[in-house]
Motif scaffolding. Structure first.
Motif, PDB file in Angstrom:
ATOM      1  N   CYS A  80       2.219  27.718 -21.523  1.00 53.54           N
ATOM      2  CA  CYS A  80       2.747  28.463 -20.544  1.00 53.54           C
ATOM      3  C   CYS A  80       4.234  28.299 -20.812  1.00 53.54           C
ATOM      4  O   CYS A  80       4.763  27.222 -20.770  1.00 53.54           O
ATOM      5  CB  CYS A  80       2.402  27.927 -19.030  1.00 53.54           C
ATOM      6  SG  CYS A  80       3.059  29.146 -17.890  1.00 53.54           S
ATOM      7  N   GLU A  92      -1.794  27.546  -6.809  1.00 57.14           N
ATOM      8  CA  GLU A  92      -1.208  28.230  -7.733  1.00 57.14           C
ATOM      9  C   GLU A  92      -0.873  27.312  -8.948  1.00 57.14           C
ATOM     10  O   GLU A  92      -0.868  27.788 -10.179  1.00 57.14           O
ATOM     11  CB  GLU A  92       0.419  28.499  -7.119  1.00 57.14           C
ATOM     12  CG  GLU A  92       1.454  29.262  -7.994  1.00 57.14           C
ATOM     13  CD  GLU A  92       0.988  30.801  -8.395  1.00 57.14           C
ATOM     14  OE1 GLU A  92       0.267  31.354  -7.824  1.00 57.14           O
ATOM     15  OE2 GLU A  92       1.969  31.387  -9.027  1.00 57.14           O
ATOM     16  N   ASP A  95      -3.195  38.261 -14.894  1.00 55.64           N
ATOM     17  CA  ASP A  95      -4.348  37.562 -14.546  1.00 55.64           C
ATOM     18  C   ASP A  95      -5.640  38.340 -15.205  1.00 55.64           C
ATOM     19  O   ASP A  95      -6.819  37.510 -15.388  1.00 55.64           O
ATOM     20  CB  ASP A  95      -4.613  37.305 -13.038  1.00 55.64           C
ATOM     21  CG  ASP A  95      -3.331  36.533 -12.440  1.00 55.64           C
ATOM     22  OD1 ASP A  95      -3.030  35.701 -13.318  1.00 55.64           O
ATOM     23  OD2 ASP A  95      -3.142  36.461 -11.097  1.00 55.64           O
ATOM     24  N   LYS A 146       7.352  40.180 -13.101  1.00 52.92           N
ATOM     25  CA  LYS A 146       8.289  39.275 -12.907  1.00 52.92           C
ATOM     26  C   LYS A 146       9.690  40.090 -13.154  1.00 52.92           C
ATOM     27  O   LYS A 146      10.194  40.403 -12.264  1.00 52.92           O
ATOM     28  CB  LYS A 146       8.283  38.085 -13.939  1.00 52.92           C
ATOM     29  CG  LYS A 146       6.820  37.234 -13.891  1.00 52.92           C
ATOM     30  CD  LYS A 146       6.481  36.682 -12.586  1.00 52.92           C
ATOM     31  CE  LYS A 146       5.137  36.222 -12.701  1.00 52.92           C
ATOM     32  NZ  LYS A 146       4.686  35.401 -11.185  1.00 52.92           N
ATOM     33  N   GLY A 184      -2.450  43.436 -14.648  1.00 55.31           N
ATOM     34  CA  GLY A 184      -1.763  42.102 -14.579  1.00 55.31           C
ATOM     35  C   GLY A 184      -2.220  41.219 -15.700  1.00 55.31           C
ATOM     36  O   GLY A 184      -3.218  41.482 -16.265  1.00 55.31           O
ATOM     37  N   TYR A 218       0.333  26.687 -14.619  1.00 54.94           N
ATOM     38  CA  TYR A 218      -0.228  27.771 -13.686  1.00 54.94           C
ATOM     39  C   TYR A 218      -1.856  27.499 -13.581  1.00 54.94           C
ATOM     40  O   TYR A 218      -2.343  27.229 -14.587  1.00 54.94           O
ATOM     41  CB  TYR A 218       0.159  29.064 -14.518  1.00 54.94           C
ATOM     42  CG  TYR A 218      -0.584  30.274 -13.853  1.00 54.94           C
ATOM     43  CD1 TYR A 218       0.028  30.448 -12.447  1.00 54.94           C
ATOM     44  CD2 TYR A 218      -1.113  31.373 -14.542  1.00 54.94           C
ATOM     45  CE1 TYR A 218      -0.369  31.613 -11.756  1.00 54.94           C
ATOM     46  CE2 TYR A 218      -1.429  32.521 -13.903  1.00 54.94           C
ATOM     47  CZ  TYR A 218      -1.162  32.743 -12.468  1.00 54.94           C
ATOM     48  OH  TYR A 218      -1.355  33.905 -12.101  1.00 54.94           O
ATOM     49  N   ALA A 253       5.008  35.180 -19.457  1.00 53.73           N
ATOM     50  CA  ALA A 253       4.941  35.786 -18.164  1.00 53.73           C
ATOM     51  C   ALA A 253       6.631  35.853 -17.714  1.00 53.73           C
ATOM     52  O   ALA A 253       6.879  36.934 -17.155  1.00 53.73           O
ATOM     53  CB  ALA A 253       4.267  35.091 -17.000  1.00 53.73           C
ATOM     54  N   ARG A 281       0.317  45.894 -10.521  1.00 51.80           N
ATOM     55  CA  ARG A 281      -0.719  44.863 -11.189  1.00 51.80           C
ATOM     56  C   ARG A 281      -0.727  45.486 -12.776  1.00 51.80           C
ATOM     57  O   ARG A 281      -1.564  46.460 -13.010  1.00 51.80           O
ATOM     58  CB  ARG A 281      -2.053  44.765 -11.080  1.00 51.80           C
ATOM     59  CG  ARG A 281      -2.213  44.574  -9.282  1.00 51.80           C
ATOM     60  CD  ARG A 281      -1.676  43.193  -9.014  1.00 51.80           C
ATOM     61  NE  ARG A 281      -2.363  41.976  -9.636  1.00 51.80           N
ATOM     62  CZ  ARG A 281      -1.645  41.377 -10.328  1.00 51.80           C
ATOM     63  NH1 ARG A 281      -0.418  41.365 -10.407  1.00 51.80           N
ATOM     64  NH2 ARG A 281      -2.222  40.238 -10.948  1.00 51.80           N
ATOM     65  N   LEU A 282       0.423  45.108 -13.570  1.00 50.70           N
ATOM     66  CA  LEU A 282       0.289  45.738 -14.808  1.00 50.70           C
ATOM     67  C   LEU A 282       0.797  44.322 -15.982  1.00 50.70           C
ATOM     68  O   LEU A 282       1.882  43.796 -15.637  1.00 50.70           O
ATOM     69  CB  LEU A 282       1.333  46.733 -14.779  1.00 50.70           C
ATOM     70  CG  LEU A 282       1.483  47.380 -16.424  1.00 50.70           C
ATOM     71  CD1 LEU A 282       0.194  47.914 -16.761  1.00 50.70           C
ATOM     72  CD2 LEU A 282       2.363  48.397 -16.451  1.00 50.70           C
TER      73      LEU A 282
HETATM   74  N1  PMP Z   1       1.275  33.897 -15.973  1.00 54.92           N
HETATM   75  C1  PMP Z   1       1.863  33.101 -15.316  1.00 54.92           C
HETATM   76  C2  PMP Z   1       2.812  31.934 -15.551  1.00 54.92           C
HETATM   77  C3  PMP Z   1       2.172  33.428 -13.908  1.00 54.92           C
HETATM   78  O1  PMP Z   1       3.168  32.761 -13.171  1.00 54.92           O
HETATM   79  C4  PMP Z   1       1.622  34.721 -13.423  1.00 54.92           C
HETATM   80  C5  PMP Z   1       1.914  35.064 -12.015  1.00 54.92           C
HETATM   81  N2  PMP Z   1       1.813  34.315 -10.915  1.00 54.92           N
HETATM   82  C6  PMP Z   1       0.762  35.386 -14.322  1.00 54.92           C
HETATM   83  C7  PMP Z   1       0.651  34.753 -15.514  1.00 54.92           C
HETATM   84  C8  PMP Z   1       0.021  36.407 -13.874  1.00 54.92           C
HETATM   85  O2  PMP Z   1       0.867  37.355 -13.481  1.00 54.92           O
HETATM   86  P1  PMP Z   1       0.262  39.060 -13.088  1.00 54.92           P
HETATM   87  O3  PMP Z   1      -1.243  38.661 -12.929  1.00 54.92           O
HETATM   88  O4  PMP Z   1       0.930  39.429 -11.742  1.00 54.92           O
HETATM   89  O5  PMP Z   1       0.882  39.851 -14.222  1.00 54.92           O
END
Ligand code: PMP
Length: 357
Positions: free
Chosen positions: A131, A302, A67, A189, A65, A88, A162, A197-198
């Motif tokens: 972002c 969030e 994250d 997305k 992911g 974010y 993202a 989670r990738l």
């Molecule tokens: N960046 C942004 C702007 C996001 O909104 C998100 C998910 N909420 C992520 C990164 C991380 O996404 P993920 O860990 O699901 O790949």
């Protein structure tokens, strides 16, 4: 939350559509070897991503992911972290958990989200987040702003793309020429496999090697790897779904504007709505929650630095968004009927910057 209606999650933004049939088949097939580590490695998946992003094979690394990438990047580069707010929340959350110094640069000027760091901020930072498009405002950060930041700081600059599949806007082509640039992307997305989670990052081969040395050996599961490979091979399926989702999103924005609440023009997989005042926002947000429609308000973790009468509504299916439209209309009408007066005219938003290719 007490309701007999179906609960619809329009808080976390995944995708309002199913993965491609090829992705589902690949997931099922990968399960037959679930008793073994993904020892074959990530070459095939990273090669397909490199092709998709038009970068070199050595410029890609897959992550658990997006994250996970935020955590590793923060650990390696984030002693002094500069964050344009509102944005974010994970950037600040992970910086805080590592004891980093954090500065928020207020980027909301009236109703316009505009990133403009001072020279002093750029001189101070070791890590800068941008972002693009921004979560939660849905705004594109112009390419000229990003290149100006890259060229005026020694800090590592992360551009979080993202929502790239929705915006079509990227600075991936700058990876070859800017050693301080990292791009972060996700399959959560546009490719709709948030539950697996990738994610991945794009950067110079030196930065990729440094980050590779800091991650777990098997950070991406066998199942996520199989799904990612199949997703990269089903791109036409996904671009059709994204186009449909954008039509649903634009219709939802028009609906909000027609009932006097103001939707920002979104370039992402959610809609950011400004209510006339905090009372209206709180009433509608809590009424939706009680009716099983989960959305994110300004106090949700969030986001960082969001205050005011805002709600972010992630895109669900067409049916989910039809239900959201009627529940929001009803809640807005009930709020003003209870107050015994009609709402003032809706506020005018300034035009956001044009999206670039
Ligand atoms: N960046 C942004 C702007 C996001 O909104 C998100 C998910 N909420 C992520 C990164 C991380 O996404 P993920 O860990 O699901 O790949």
């Amino acid at each position: 939350m007490f309701t007999d209606k179906k609960i619809i999650h329009l808080g976390y933004s995944g995708a309002g559509y199913d993965p491609s049939p090829a992705v589902m088949d690949a997931i099922m097939e990968s399960l037959s070897k679930i008793n073994s580590y993904p020892y074959e490695g990530y070459d095939e998946l990273e090669g397909l991503i490199a092709e998709y992003c038009n970068v070199g094979r050595k410029n890609v690394m897959v992550t658990n992911g997006g994250d996970e990438a935020i955590g590793i990047i923060t650990a390696l580069y984030g002693s002094r972290v500069l964050i344009p707010a509102p944005t974010y929340g994970e950037y600040a959350y992970l910086a805080r958990s590592r004891g980093a110094e954090i500065r928020f640069s207020n980027s909301m000027h009236g109703d316009t989200y505009e990133v403009s760091f001072s020279d002093e901020e750029l001189g101070w930072a070791s890590l800068v987040w941008i972002c693009n498009p921004n979560n939660p405002t849905g705004t594109i950060v112009p390419r000229a702003t990003i290149t100006r930041v890259l060229e005026n700081t020694k800090a590592t600059v992360v551009v979080d793309e993202a929502y790239y599949e929705f915006s079509g806007t990227s600075v991936a082509d700058l990876v070859g020429s800017h050693d301080n640039l990292i791009i972060l992307r996700t399959f959560s997305k546009g490719f709709g496999i948030a539950g697996l989670r990738l994610g991945y990052i794009l950067a110079s081969s030196e930065v990729i090697n440094r980050i590779r040395n800091a991650k777990q050996e098997f950070n991406v599961s066998r199942v996520a790897r199989a799904a990612g490979i199949a997703a990269m091979k089903s791109r036409s399926y996904y671009s059709e779904r994204v186009e449909e989702a954008k039509r649903v999103r634009d219709d939802f924005e028009r609906h909000c504007n027609s009932i006097g609440i103001t939707a920002f023009k979104s370039n992402a997989g959610f809609v950011f709505v400004k209510f006339r005042d905090m009372g209206e926002m709180e009433y509608v947000h809590s009424t939706l929650m009680s009716n099983g429609l989960v959305t994110f308000g300004p106090s949700d973790s969030e986001f960082s630095g969001l205050s005011g009468p805002y709600v972010r509504i992630a895109l669900g299916s067409k049916n989910d968004m039809e239900r959201a439209k009627s529940e929001i209309s009803k809640a807005v009408a009930d709020y003003w009927a209870e107050k015994g007066r009609s709402p003032e005219n809706k506020m005018q938003l300034q035009e956001p910057p044009e999206a670039e290719g």
